[in-house]
Motif scaffolding. Sequence first.
Motif, mmCIF file in Angstrom:
data_model
loop_
_atom_site.group_PDB
_atom_site.id
_atom_site.type_symbol
_atom_site.label_atom_id
_atom_site.label_comp_id
_atom_site.label_asym_id
_atom_site.label_seq_id
_atom_site.Cartn_x
_atom_site.Cartn_y
_atom_site.Cartn_z
ATOM 1 N N LEU A 255 0.837 -1.207 0.000
ATOM 2 C CA LEU A 255 0.000 0.000 0.000
ATOM 3 C C LEU A 255 0.868 1.252 0.000
ATOM 4 O O LEU A 255 0.620 2.202 -0.757
ATOM 5 C CB LEU A 255 -0.920 0.037 1.229
ATOM 6 C CG LEU A 255 -1.863 -1.128 1.513
ATOM 7 C CD1 LEU A 255 -2.826 -0.742 2.636
ATOM 8 C CD2 LEU A 255 -2.620 -1.557 0.280
ATOM 9 N N ILE A 256 1.871 1.236 0.861
ATOM 10 C CA ILE A 256 2.745 2.404 0.972
ATOM 11 C C ILE A 256 3.575 2.583 -0.291
ATOM 12 O O ILE A 256 3.786 3.703 -0.761
ATOM 13 C CB ILE A 256 3.634 2.268 2.227
ATOM 14 C CG1 ILE A 256 2.751 2.272 3.483
ATOM 15 C CG2 ILE A 256 4.662 3.398 2.299
ATOM 16 C CD1 ILE A 256 3.485 1.918 4.759
ATOM 17 N N ASP A 257 4.012 1.473 -0.879
ATOM 18 C CA ASP A 257 4.750 1.562 -2.142
ATOM 19 C C ASP A 257 3.873 2.170 -3.235
ATOM 20 O O ASP A 257 4.350 2.957 -4.066
ATOM 21 C CB ASP A 257 5.233 0.182 -2.580
ATOM 22 C CG ASP A 257 6.389 -0.330 -1.734
ATOM 23 O OD1 ASP A 257 6.988 0.470 -0.990
ATOM 24 O OD2 ASP A 257 6.687 -1.542 -1.822
ATOM 25 N N ALA A 258 2.586 1.814 -3.252
ATOM 26 C CA ALA A 258 1.668 2.382 -4.242
ATOM 27 C C ALA A 258 1.499 3.881 -4.025
ATOM 28 O O ALA A 258 1.477 4.661 -4.991
ATOM 29 C CB ALA A 258 0.315 1.683 -4.174
ATOM 30 N N MET A 259 1.374 4.284 -2.770
ATOM 31 C CA MET A 259 1.271 5.712 -2.472
ATOM 32 C C MET A 259 2.515 6.462 -2.933
ATOM 33 O O MET A 259 2.425 7.546 -3.525
ATOM 34 C CB MET A 259 1.061 5.922 -0.967
ATOM 35 C CG MET A 259 0.985 7.383 -0.543
ATOM 36 S SD MET A 259 0.549 7.601 1.198
ATOM 37 C CE MET A 259 2.004 6.915 2.014
ATOM 38 N N THR A 260 3.673 5.869 -2.690
ATOM 39 C CA THR A 260 4.930 6.502 -3.086
ATOM 40 C C THR A 260 5.035 6.599 -4.607
ATOM 41 O O THR A 260 5.498 7.611 -5.149
ATOM 42 C CB THR A 260 6.115 5.707 -2.520
ATOM 43 O OG1 THR A 260 6.030 5.733 -1.081
ATOM 44 C CG2 THR A 260 7.444 6.301 -2.952
ATOM 45 N N ALA A 261 4.579 5.562 -5.315
ATOM 46 C CA ALA A 261 4.635 5.574 -6.774
ATOM 47 C C ALA A 261 3.789 6.697 -7.352
ATOM 48 O O ALA A 261 4.129 7.283 -8.389
ATOM 49 C CB ALA A 261 4.178 4.228 -7.323
ATOM 50 N N VAL A 262 2.676 7.025 -6.696
ATOM 51 C CA VAL A 262 1.769 8.057 -7.210
ATOM 52 C C VAL A 262 2.116 9.441 -6.680
ATOM 53 O O VAL A 262 2.103 10.423 -7.425
ATOM 54 C CB VAL A 262 0.302 7.706 -6.853
ATOM 55 C CG1 VAL A 262 -0.640 8.844 -7.248
ATOM 56 C CG2 VAL A 262 -0.115 6.408 -7.531
ATOM 57 N N ALA A 263 2.448 9.526 -5.380
ATOM 58 C CA ALA A 263 2.573 10.828 -4.721
ATOM 59 C C ALA A 263 3.989 11.188 -4.311
ATOM 60 O O ALA A 263 4.203 12.237 -3.703
ATOM 61 C CB ALA A 263 1.657 10.864 -3.495
ATOM 62 N N GLY A 264 4.959 10.327 -4.613
ATOM 63 C CA GLY A 264 6.334 10.617 -4.245
ATOM 64 C C GLY A 264 6.685 10.116 -2.859
ATOM 65 O O GLY A 264 5.846 9.563 -2.144
ATOM 66 N N PRO A 265 7.940 10.310 -2.414
ATOM 67 C CA PRO A 265 8.425 9.698 -1.172
ATOM 68 C C PRO A 265 8.022 10.422 0.107
ATOM 69 O O PRO A 265 8.108 9.832 1.187
ATOM 70 C CB PRO A 265 9.943 9.739 -1.348
ATOM 71 C CG PRO A 265 10.180 10.935 -2.218
ATOM 72 C CD PRO A 265 9.018 10.994 -3.156
ATOM 73 N N GLU A 266 7.588 11.670 0.038
ATOM 74 C CA GLU A 266 7.361 12.445 1.255
ATOM 75 C C GLU A 266 6.219 11.919 2.133
ATOM 76 O O GLU A 266 6.357 11.865 3.355
ATOM 77 C CB GLU A 266 7.143 13.920 0.920
ATOM 78 C CG GLU A 266 8.365 14.606 0.320
ATOM 79 C CD GLU A 266 9.593 14.459 1.201
ATOM 80 O OE1 GLU A 266 9.480 14.707 2.421
ATOM 81 O OE2 GLU A 266 10.651 14.083 0.679
ATOM 82 N N PRO A 267 5.060 11.550 1.583
ATOM 83 C CA PRO A 267 3.973 11.086 2.460
ATOM 84 C C PRO A 267 4.364 9.904 3.344
ATOM 85 O O PRO A 267 3.990 9.868 4.524
ATOM 86 C CB PRO A 267 2.866 10.697 1.466
ATOM 87 C CG PRO A 267 3.105 11.594 0.306
ATOM 88 C CD PRO A 267 4.598 11.680 0.180
ATOM 89 N N ALA A 268 5.125 8.955 2.820
ATOM 90 C CA ALA A 268 5.487 7.768 3.607
ATOM 91 C C ALA A 268 6.313 8.128 4.840
ATOM 92 O O ALA A 268 6.301 7.392 5.841
ATOM 93 C CB ALA A 268 6.241 6.769 2.737
ATOM 94 N N LYS A 269 7.010 9.247 4.804
ATOM 95 C CA LYS A 269 7.826 9.671 5.942
ATOM 96 C C LYS A 269 6.973 10.109 7.130
ATOM 97 O O LYS A 269 7.475 10.242 8.250
ATOM 98 C CB LYS A 269 8.747 10.811 5.520
ATOM 99 C CG LYS A 269 9.763 10.418 4.453
ATOM 100 C CD LYS A 269 10.592 11.613 3.998
ATOM 101 C CE LYS A 269 11.559 11.239 2.885
ATOM 102 N NZ LYS A 269 12.334 12.411 2.394
ATOM 103 N N LEU A 270 5.676 10.329 6.882
ATOM 104 C CA LEU A 270 4.783 10.769 7.943
ATOM 105 C C LEU A 270 4.108 9.606 8.669
ATOM 106 O O LEU A 270 3.287 9.822 9.550
ATOM 107 C CB LEU A 270 3.706 11.691 7.359
ATOM 108 C CG LEU A 270 4.214 13.037 6.819
ATOM 109 C CD1 LEU A 270 3.106 13.759 6.057
ATOM 110 C CD2 LEU A 270 4.727 13.904 7.962
ATOM 111 N N ILE A 271 4.442 8.367 8.306
ATOM 112 C CA ILE A 271 3.868 7.189 8.966
ATOM 113 C C ILE A 271 4.729 6.807 10.161
ATOM 114 O O ILE A 271 5.941 6.606 10.032
ATOM 115 C CB ILE A 271 3.759 6.008 7.995
ATOM 116 C CG1 ILE A 271 2.853 6.379 6.818
ATOM 117 C CG2 ILE A 271 3.227 4.766 8.716
ATOM 118 C CD1 ILE A 271 2.840 5.350 5.710
ATOM 119 N N ARG A 272 4.095 6.712 11.314
ATOM 120 C CA ARG A 272 4.785 6.281 12.543
ATOM 121 C C ARG A 272 4.318 4.862 12.866
ATOM 122 O O ARG A 272 3.128 4.580 12.920
ATOM 123 C CB ARG A 272 4.463 7.235 13.691
ATOM 124 C CG ARG A 272 5.097 6.835 15.016
ATOM 125 C CD ARG A 272 5.061 8.000 16.003
ATOM 126 N NE ARG A 272 3.714 8.510 16.223
ATOM 127 C CZ ARG A 272 2.872 8.021 17.140
ATOM 128 N NH1 ARG A 272 3.223 6.978 17.892
ATOM 129 N NH2 ARG A 272 1.679 8.554 17.300
#
Length: 321
Positions: A255-272
């Motif tokens: 799921l996170i890889d899909a988000m990164t593919a669409v929206a770039g690497p920054e959003p995943a850095k906000l997951i704790r």
Amino acid sequence: MNILIIGGGGVVGQKLAQALVKSGMLRGQAITRITLADVVDPAPVAAPFEIRTMICDIADPASVAECVSKDTDVIYLLAAIVSAHAEEDFDAGMKINLFGTYNVLERCRALGTSPVVVFTSSIAVYGGEAQDPLGDHSFPNPQTSYGMQKAAGELFINDYSRKGFIDGRAFRLPTISVRPGKPNRAASSFMSSILREPLNGQEAVCPVDADFLHYYLSPRRCVDNLIKGAELAGDDIGQNRVMQMPGTSLSIKQLIDAMTAVAGPEPAKLIRWDAQPDIKKIVSGWRWDIHADKAERLGLKADDSFEDNIRYYLEDDKPAA
């Protein structure tokens, strides 16, 4: 064609109403009225035909009688309290998820009009000692009260259809992600929030490991399938009116890889990452090796990829900056 959406104030109910307005047709007939009913007065939807909104407590038979009228052709029964809430408050889950469903079906029986009833069940009916792979004919063995209540609702739909009281069909929904709005009391809520909040520039907490597998479907595709499901002929569905809605099994990492593919690497850095034993206990009883052969044969579909789920959220639901 008069349509009633019980649970019409929720995310799926609102999106369903909007899609039906856009189409203007259901089951080959022009839509003349949509009634949105919920325990809190739903938001209205703009339409070229009549839109009603009303408060309906499905735990109260008198309230249901006011909501379900003799000229109702199709009922979408979406209303329920979610998994963690039903687990914490057994009485509320029974009143709403079990007896609420019963009250709606009993009202249909009393009217004698045999409306089409589309009931949303859940993959929470699976679990325990049921053998993989899971699907339409798997023995329900829920490991939560919510799952038990949904499994009982499926039996209601089958028997009331067999007796001719309704023309029912029940769909075991995958977890719907990415959902808009705020986290709710569903144990699966984090499966949207770990994507939605980072996409909105906010921190989110993931309570399970990255390799946790689950079965997903986007809100957009869910609505498409609910519309298609209402249009199926009873004879095509067969004696078992219950079927698994198609979805895709994915890990949290995917799921996170899909988000990164669409929206770039920054959003995943906000997951704790913060393990939460109470949530993990519930979701660990859920299963993921799920197949929707019957629904797929009848024309219902899964998303092409989870990248699409991310794109749909950005297109349909992301708040304006």
